[in-house]
Write a protein that holds these residues in place. Structure first.
Motif, PDB file in Angstrom:
ATOM      1  N   GLN A 106     -13.070  10.810   8.628  1.00 51.62           N
ATOM      2  CA  GLN A 106     -12.599   9.797   9.586  1.00 51.62           C
ATOM      3  C   GLN A 106     -11.189  10.083  10.082  1.00 51.62           C
ATOM      4  O   GLN A 106     -10.775   9.550  11.102  1.00 51.62           O
ATOM      5  N   SER A 107     -10.434  10.889   9.352  1.00 54.34           N
ATOM      6  CA  SER A 107      -9.103  11.311   9.798  1.00 54.34           C
ATOM      7  C   SER A 107      -8.970  12.795   9.479  1.00 54.34           C
ATOM      8  O   SER A 107      -9.054  13.203   8.313  1.00 54.34           O
ATOM      9  N   ALA A 108      -8.783  13.595  10.526  1.00 48.47           N
ATOM     10  CA  ALA A 108      -8.797  15.046  10.360  1.00 48.47           C
ATOM     11  C   ALA A 108      -7.632  15.535   9.515  1.00 48.47           C
ATOM     12  O   ALA A 108      -6.553  14.946   9.495  1.00 48.47           O
ATOM     13  N   GLY A 109      -7.868  16.622   8.819  1.00 47.79           N
ATOM     14  CA  GLY A 109      -6.833  17.225   7.993  1.00 47.79           C
ATOM     15  C   GLY A 109      -7.417  18.377   7.202  1.00 47.79           C
ATOM     16  O   GLY A 109      -8.291  19.101   7.688  1.00 47.79           O
ATOM     17  N   HIS A 110      -6.922  18.544   5.986  1.00 51.74           N
ATOM     18  CA  HIS A 110      -7.393  19.615   5.112  1.00 51.74           C
ATOM     19  C   HIS A 110      -7.796  19.048   3.758  1.00 51.74           C
ATOM     20  O   HIS A 110      -7.522  17.897   3.436  1.00 51.74           O
ATOM     21  N   LEU A 134     -12.257  15.947  12.410  1.00 52.66           N
ATOM     22  CA  LEU A 134     -12.758  14.599  12.635  1.00 52.66           C
ATOM     23  C   LEU A 134     -14.253  14.615  12.923  1.00 52.66           C
ATOM     24  O   LEU A 134     -14.729  15.391  13.742  1.00 52.66           O
ATOM     25  N   GLY A 135     -14.993  13.756  12.209  1.00 48.98           N
ATOM     26  CA  GLY A 135     -16.423  13.625  12.435  1.00 48.98           C
ATOM     27  C   GLY A 135     -17.292  14.569  11.638  1.00 48.98           C
ATOM     28  O   GLY A 135     -18.529  14.439  11.659  1.00 48.98           O
ATOM     29  N   GLU A 136     -16.712  15.517  10.919  1.00 48.83           N
ATOM     30  CA  GLU A 136     -17.527  16.462  10.141  1.00 48.83           C
ATOM     31  C   GLU A 136     -18.242  15.726   9.012  1.00 48.83           C
ATOM     32  O   GLU A 136     -17.641  14.912   8.303  1.00 48.83           O
ATOM     33  N   THR A 170      -6.658  16.473   0.892  1.00 44.42           N
ATOM     34  CA  THR A 170      -5.203  16.519   0.746  1.00 44.42           C
ATOM     35  C   THR A 170      -4.528  15.770   1.891  1.00 44.42           C
ATOM     36  O   THR A 170      -3.722  14.875   1.665  1.00 44.42           O
ATOM     37  N   THR A 171      -4.878  16.125   3.132  1.00 49.56           N
ATOM     38  CA  THR A 171      -4.279  15.449   4.285  1.00 49.56           C
ATOM     39  C   THR A 171      -5.327  14.773   5.160  1.00 49.56           C
ATOM     40  O   THR A 171      -5.006  14.332   6.265  1.00 49.56           O
ATOM     41  N   SER A 172      -6.551  14.688   4.701  1.00 49.01           N
ATOM     42  CA  SER A 172      -7.633  14.059   5.464  1.00 49.01           C
ATOM     43  C   SER A 172      -8.111  12.802   4.749  1.00 49.01           C
ATOM     44  O   SER A 172      -7.774  12.563   3.587  1.00 49.01           O
ATOM     45  N   ILE A 173      -8.888  12.003   5.467  1.00 47.78           N
ATOM     46  CA  ILE A 173      -9.538  10.831   4.888  1.00 47.78           C
ATOM     47  C   ILE A 173     -11.023  10.910   5.208  1.00 47.78           C
ATOM     48  O   ILE A 173     -11.417  11.246   6.334  1.00 47.78           O
ATOM     49  N   VAL A 174     -11.851  10.593   4.224  1.00 51.11           N
ATOM     50  CA  VAL A 174     -13.306  10.666   4.384  1.00 51.11           C
ATOM     51  C   VAL A 174     -13.910   9.292   4.130  1.00 51.11           C
ATOM     52  O   VAL A 174     -13.523   8.596   3.190  1.00 51.11           O
ATOM     53  N   SER A 175     -14.845   8.900   4.984  1.00 49.35           N
ATOM     54  CA  SER A 175     -15.560   7.642   4.834  1.00 49.35           C
ATOM     55  C   SER A 175     -16.887   7.887   4.136  1.00 49.35           C
ATOM     56  O   SER A 175     -17.610   8.837   4.461  1.00 49.35           O
ATOM     57  N   LEU A 176     -17.206   7.011   3.194  1.00 50.50           N
ATOM     58  CA  LEU A 176     -18.538   6.998   2.590  1.00 50.50           C
ATOM     59  C   LEU A 176     -19.335   5.917   3.304  1.00 50.50           C
ATOM     60  O   LEU A 176     -18.941   4.749   3.324  1.00 50.50           O
TER      61      LEU A 176
END
Length: 250
Positions: free
Chosen positions: A98-102, A35-37, A53-59
């Motif tokens: 915005q949502s941690a994962g892989h 989260l936050g990277e 795959t299991t994360s979400i990223v914000s632009l």
């Protein structure tokens, strides 16, 4: 150590025919996405593309004074770094988890080589890009014309579409930065949704209790984006590309 998710949990990678997948898969690097990277900064040269795959990223677009606003979200349906095959090596947006994962990353040159073959990868990525542009356009309209509560509903639903659970780890401050609004506005909007029984919010964790209710409360922007993604990407297979290929060849 836990086994990382399969690359084919990303829908674009899962949709590749066997030959294309075999060329790319040895070069896919599994990475955690905490989260936050920040995956890339505005104006920086893009050295990799990313397949969550299991994360979400914000632009995000970031102004000179540090203020920011989200223009799109990318999860297991997509790819980060479309500028590489759209004619540029950098982008004016910032990409933040915005949502941690892989996820998986691929060196820029590998993707360019595959794109320039003008085969299935090119067609797949252009269709995805059209859907992403629709999301960006609708986000701009939504932020200008709709209430913070409606924007929050849209943001929650788009995030849920890209996750396997009904809960997100996200502080109100981060949501405010995503939406480009004051934190007090997010506090009020989240409180209204919680009192209506649609969500439960506690200590940076949002749990959606009534998705149908959220879909009734949201503005039309969510439906416009979802319809376009479904129209362009609904026929993309979900699962192992070799399994899909085997089915089609039987």
């Amino acid at each position: 150590m836990a086994t990382p998710p399969s690359p084919t949990q990303n829908h674009l990678l899962a949709a590749l025919p066997a030959a294309e997948f075999e060329r790319l898969s040895p070069h896919l690097e599994s990475i955690p996405m905490p989260l936050g990277e920040v995956l890339y900064e505005s104006g920086a040269q893009l050295r990799h593309v990313y397949f969550p795959t299991t994360s979400i990223v914000s632009l995000l677009y970031v102004l000179e004074d540090g203020a920011s606003a989200e223009i799109a979200v990318v999860g297991n349906e997509g790819i980060l770094g479309i500028s590489l095959f759209m004619g540029g090596d950098s982008t004016p947006s910032r990409a933040v988890v915005q949502s941690a994962g892989h996820g998986y990353r691929l060196k820029a040159e590998r993707l360019k080589q595959e794109f320039n073959r003008a085969g299935p990868v090119l067609r797949l990525l252009l269709r995805y890009t059209q859907a992403l542009i629709t999301q960006m356009t609708q986000t701009a309209v939504c932020n200008r014309h709709h209430s913070i509560e409606q924007q929050l509903c849209r943001w929650l639903l788009l995030s849920l579409d890209r996750l396997s659970s009904d809960s997100l780890t996200m502080t109100q401050e981060l949501i405010a930065n995503m939406l480009g609004v004051r934190r007090e506005g997010v506090t009020e909007a989240a409180g209204n949704l919680q009192r209506a029984g649609l969500i439960r919010y506690s200590r940076g964790r949002i749990e959606v209790l009534d998705r149908v209710g959220l879909e009734k409360a949201v503005c039309e922007c969510y439906a416009v984006v979802k319809k376009e993604y479904d129209r362009l990407l609904a026929d993309i297979p979900r699962g192992d590309p070799f399994h899909v290929l085997g089915q089609s060849g039987s």
